[in-house]
Design a protein around this motif. Structure first.
Motif, PDB file in Angstrom:
ATOM      1  N   LEU A   1      23.279 109.239 -24.051  1.00  0.00           N
ATOM      2  CA  LEU A   1      24.515 108.433 -23.552  1.00  0.00           C
ATOM      3  C   LEU A   1      23.710 106.891 -23.524  1.00  0.00           C
ATOM      4  CD1 LEU A   1      25.572 111.022 -20.903  1.00  0.00           C
ATOM      5  CD2 LEU A   1      26.788 110.288 -22.834  1.00  0.00           C
ATOM      6  N   PRO A   2      24.649 106.018 -23.616  1.00  0.00           N
ATOM      7  CA  PRO A   2      24.374 104.621 -23.318  1.00  0.00           C
ATOM      8  C   PRO A   2      24.377 104.101 -21.936  1.00  0.00           C
ATOM      9  CG  PRO A   2      26.274 104.656 -24.226  1.00  0.00           C
ATOM     10  CD  PRO A   2      26.064 105.949 -24.150  1.00  0.00           C
ATOM     11  N   PHE A   3      23.991 104.897 -21.031  1.00  0.00           N
ATOM     12  CA  PHE A   3      24.443 104.471 -19.878  1.00  0.00           C
ATOM     13  C   PHE A   3      23.017 104.688 -18.934  1.00  0.00           C
ATOM     14  CE2 PHE A   3      28.183 106.398 -21.151  1.00  0.00           C
ATOM     15  CZ  PHE A   3      29.203 105.195 -21.252  1.00  0.00           C
ATOM     16  N   VAL A   4      22.437 103.807 -17.807  1.00  0.00           N
ATOM     17  CA  VAL A   4      21.364 103.825 -17.264  1.00  0.00           C
ATOM     18  C   VAL A   4      21.276 105.013 -16.246  1.00  0.00           C
ATOM     19  CG1 VAL A   4      20.699 101.322 -17.462  1.00  0.00           C
ATOM     20  CG2 VAL A   4      21.817 102.080 -15.322  1.00  0.00           C
ATOM     21  N   ASN A   5      20.077 105.524 -15.892  1.00  0.00           N
ATOM     22  CA  ASN A   5      19.917 106.447 -14.891  1.00  0.00           C
ATOM     23  C   ASN A   5      20.764 106.565 -13.830  1.00  0.00           C
ATOM     24  OD1 ASN A   5      18.108 107.049 -16.784  1.00  0.00           O
ATOM     25  ND2 ASN A   5      16.150 106.874 -15.441  1.00  0.00           N
ATOM     26  N   GLY A   6      21.415 107.657 -13.401  1.00  0.00           N
ATOM     27  CA  GLY A   6      21.991 107.622 -12.026  1.00  0.00           C
ATOM     28  C   GLY A   6      23.270 106.799 -11.671  1.00  0.00           C
ATOM     29  N   SER A   7      23.711 106.086 -13.032  1.00  0.00           N
ATOM     30  CA  SER A   7      24.883 105.154 -12.906  1.00  0.00           C
ATOM     31  C   SER A   7      26.476 105.606 -12.913  1.00  0.00           C
ATOM     32  CB  SER A   7      24.666 104.152 -14.108  1.00  0.00           C
ATOM     33  OG  SER A   7      24.874 104.630 -15.149  1.00  0.00           O
ATOM     34  N   LEU A   8      26.500 106.731 -13.370  1.00  0.00           N
ATOM     35  CA  LEU A   8      27.889 107.466 -13.397  1.00  0.00           C
ATOM     36  C   LEU A   8      28.165 108.416 -12.266  1.00  0.00           C
ATOM     37  CD1 LEU A   8      27.600 108.326 -17.173  1.00  0.00           C
ATOM     38  CD2 LEU A   8      28.114 106.094 -16.235  1.00  0.00           C
ATOM     39  N   SER A   9      29.508 108.288 -11.857  1.00  0.00           N
ATOM     40  CA  SER A   9      30.076 109.141 -10.674  1.00  0.00           C
ATOM     41  C   SER A   9      30.355 110.347 -11.287  1.00  0.00           C
ATOM     42  CB  SER A   9      31.059 108.616  -9.985  1.00  0.00           C
ATOM     43  OG  SER A   9      32.160 108.288 -10.724  1.00  0.00           O
ATOM     44  N   HIS A  10      31.054 110.255 -12.573  1.00  0.00           N
ATOM     45  CA  HIS A  10      31.591 111.549 -13.110  1.00  0.00           C
ATOM     46  C   HIS A  10      31.312 111.494 -14.837  1.00  0.00           C
ATOM     47  CE1 HIS A  10      33.859 111.398  -9.289  1.00  0.00           C
ATOM     48  NE2 HIS A  10      33.860 112.668  -9.566  1.00  0.00           N
ATOM     49  N   LEU A  11      31.347 112.660 -15.446  1.00  0.00           N
ATOM     50  CA  LEU A  11      31.443 112.855 -16.930  1.00  0.00           C
ATOM     51  C   LEU A  11      32.475 113.746 -16.977  1.00  0.00           C
ATOM     52  CD1 LEU A  11      27.646 112.955 -17.919  1.00  0.00           C
ATOM     53  CD2 LEU A  11      29.557 111.279 -18.881  1.00  0.00           C
ATOM     54  N   ILE A  12      33.586 113.603 -17.982  1.00  0.00           N
ATOM     55  CA  ILE A  12      34.510 114.170 -18.170  1.00  0.00           C
ATOM     56  C   ILE A  12      34.383 114.621 -19.709  1.00  0.00           C
ATOM     57  CG2 ILE A  12      37.302 114.489 -18.014  1.00  0.00           C
ATOM     58  CD1 ILE A  12      37.045 112.600 -16.080  1.00  0.00           C
ATOM     59  N   LEU A  13      34.568 115.967 -19.994  1.00  0.00           N
ATOM     60  CA  LEU A  13      34.478 116.389 -21.457  1.00  0.00           C
ATOM     61  C   LEU A  13      35.945 117.372 -21.664  1.00  0.00           C
ATOM     62  CD1 LEU A  13      31.394 115.621 -20.806  1.00  0.00           C
ATOM     63  CD2 LEU A  13      31.143 117.310 -22.622  1.00  0.00           C
ATOM     64  N   PHE A  14      36.882 116.763 -22.223  1.00  0.00           N
ATOM     65  CA  PHE A  14      38.114 117.549 -22.576  1.00  0.00           C
ATOM     66  C   PHE A  14      38.185 118.151 -23.892  1.00  0.00           C
ATOM     67  CE2 PHE A  14      42.429 118.269 -20.818  1.00  0.00           C
ATOM     68  CZ  PHE A  14      42.958 119.156 -21.927  1.00  0.00           C
ATOM     69  N   ASP A  15      37.814 119.538 -23.881  1.00  0.00           N
ATOM     70  CA  ASP A  15      37.757 120.314 -25.233  1.00  0.00           C
ATOM     71  C   ASP A  15      36.636 119.574 -26.084  1.00  0.00           C
ATOM     72  OD1 ASP A  15      39.760 122.063 -25.065  1.00  0.00           O
ATOM     73  OD2 ASP A  15      41.348 121.031 -25.891  1.00  0.00           O
ATOM     74  N   VAL A  16      35.506 119.300 -25.426  1.00  0.00           N
ATOM     75  CA  VAL A  16      34.535 118.810 -26.029  1.00  0.00           C
ATOM     76  C   VAL A  16      32.888 119.642 -26.172  1.00  0.00           C
ATOM     77  CG1 VAL A  16      32.876 116.904 -26.129  1.00  0.00           C
ATOM     78  CG2 VAL A  16      35.088 116.450 -26.014  1.00  0.00           C
ATOM     79  N   PHE A  17      32.854 120.346 -24.939  1.00  0.00           N
ATOM     80  CA  PHE A  17      31.864 121.065 -24.637  1.00  0.00           C
ATOM     81  C   PHE A  17      31.593 122.146 -25.766  1.00  0.00           C
ATOM     82  CE2 PHE A  17      29.897 125.136 -22.760  1.00  0.00           C
ATOM     83  CZ  PHE A  17      28.789 124.518 -22.259  1.00  0.00           C
ATOM     84  N   HIS A  18      32.728 122.898 -26.264  1.00  0.00           N
ATOM     85  CA  HIS A  18      32.637 123.663 -27.306  1.00  0.00           C
ATOM     86  C   HIS A  18      32.152 123.255 -28.648  1.00  0.00           C
ATOM     87  CE1 HIS A  18      37.085 122.814 -27.815  1.00  0.00           C
ATOM     88  NE2 HIS A  18      36.880 123.186 -28.779  1.00  0.00           N
ATOM     89  N   HIS A  19      32.060 121.652 -28.745  1.00  0.00           N
ATOM     90  CA  HIS A  19      31.528 121.079 -30.016  1.00  0.00           C
ATOM     91  C   HIS A  19      29.944 120.842 -29.657  1.00  0.00           C
ATOM     92  CE1 HIS A  19      35.094 120.850 -32.031  1.00  0.00           C
ATOM     93  NE2 HIS A  19      35.694 120.604 -30.801  1.00  0.00           N
ATOM     94  N   LEU A  20      29.383 120.977 -28.630  1.00  0.00           N
ATOM     95  CA  LEU A  20      28.032 120.782 -28.353  1.00  0.00           C
ATOM     96  C   LEU A  20      27.265 121.984 -28.977  1.00  0.00           C
ATOM     97  CD1 LEU A  20      28.418 118.982 -24.871  1.00  0.00           C
ATOM     98  CD2 LEU A  20      28.252 118.132 -27.194  1.00  0.00           C
ATOM     99  N   ARG A  21      26.444 121.853 -29.690  1.00  0.00           N
ATOM    100  CA  ARG A  21      25.636 123.106 -30.514  1.00  0.00           C
ATOM    101  C   ARG A  21      24.520 123.297 -29.803  1.00  0.00           C
ATOM    102  NH1 ARG A  21      24.472 125.189 -35.410  1.00  0.00           N
ATOM    103  NH2 ARG A  21      25.902 123.526 -36.378  1.00  0.00           N
TER     104      ARG A  21
END
Ligand SMILES: C[S@@+](CC[C@H](N)C(=O)[O-])C[C@H]1O[C@@H](n2cnc3c(N)ncnc32)[C@H](O)[C@@H]1O
Length: 246
Positions: A85-105
């Motif tokens: 992820l191109p984001f600095v440590n601790g900078s995000l409040s939420h990560l949302i994955l819609f129909d993406v988790f099942h694509h993560l090997r």
């Protein structure tokens, strides 16, 4: 043979067309997005980022979310790989994955990266297929991605290389509801795991098939789904999962 990019863009075009022409699909997704928005913790500061946004529909309910995907498209805010992820440590409040988790090997490789980018009080929200006695045959017969109900899941934290195409629709059900791997995911607390019935969704034909019922029947089917939601192992079709770093 088509490259992953060509395949992705073909799917994007098909999905965009279905989204524009199928009011029933948009109404069903309204309900899905409302569930996601209800799980946000608005007291946490930081950006909301969606991984794997595809055609970018979530923006209709969450305009402030940063839409990203592996592949570039004009409606996206950034190109971004969930594993890096191109984001600095601790900078995000939420990560949302819609129909993406099942694509993560390699879900652990992703979770490590998500934990790094999220603030301590942040939330990871996953919306996924749910495999029940009734949804299993539908996902097997009418969806092109494997359910992979008995396939081995890779729990290493190593980044999968190459990033070849992967799909295992059953992973969220196996990991967050069946709890196939005890103590997983370590370093996270499971704050929400809800499976809901989805005959209104399954019979809608989704993005790739024609609906098996007229749009005016939707309220009736939604009532049926609400009544059947008590028995997710029998009637579940979709699920919503919320995780928080420990
Ligand atoms: C089934 S589509 C879902 C698209 C969109 N979220 C929706 O609900 O319409 C899966 C998406 O995940 C993206 N994706 C797959 N692996 C990814 C990864 N490692 N990082 C970021 N996006 C990924 C794909 O490019 C694709 O757009």
């Amino acid at each position: 043979m088509s490259t992953p990019l060509t395949q992705h863009q073909l799917e994007i075009r098909r999905n965009l067309e279905a989204w524009q022409n199928k009011a029933l699909l948009r109404r069903l997704y309204d309900g899905f997005y409302e569930r996601i928005v209800a799980l946000l913790d608005t007291n946490v500061s930081g950006r909301i980022v969606e991984i794997g946004s595809g055609i970018g529909n979530l923006k209709s309910h969450l305009p402030s979310a940063v839409s990203t995907d592996l592949f570039s498209n004009p409606w996206l805010d950034a190109v971004c790989d969930g594993y890096e992820l191109p984001f600095v440590n601790g900078s995000l409040s939420h990560l949302i994955l819609f129909d993406v988790f099942h694509h993560l090997r390699a879900p652990n490789a992703f979770l490590r990266e998500a934990r790094r980018a999220l603030t301590r009080e942040g939330r990871l929200i996953l919306f996924e297929p749910y495999i029940s006695w009734s949804s299993f045959p539908v996902y097997v017969l009418f969806h092109h991605e494997p359910v992979a109900w008995r396939a081995t899941i890779d729990f290493t934290e190593a980044l999968p290389r190459p990033r070849d195409y992967y799909a295992a629709q059953g992973n969220a059900t196996r990991l967050f509801f069946r709890r196939e791997r005890r103590g997983w995911p370590s370093g996270w607390s499971l704050i929400h795991a809800e499976a809901f019935a989805g005959f209104s969704y399954l019979f809608s034909g989704g993005f790739s098939r024609s609906a098996l019922y007229p749009a005016r029947w939707l309220p009736r089917l939604e009532r049926l789904d609400r009544a059947l939601a008590r028995w997710p192992r029998l009637f579940g079709a979709r699920c919503l999962v919320g995780l928080q770093p420990l």
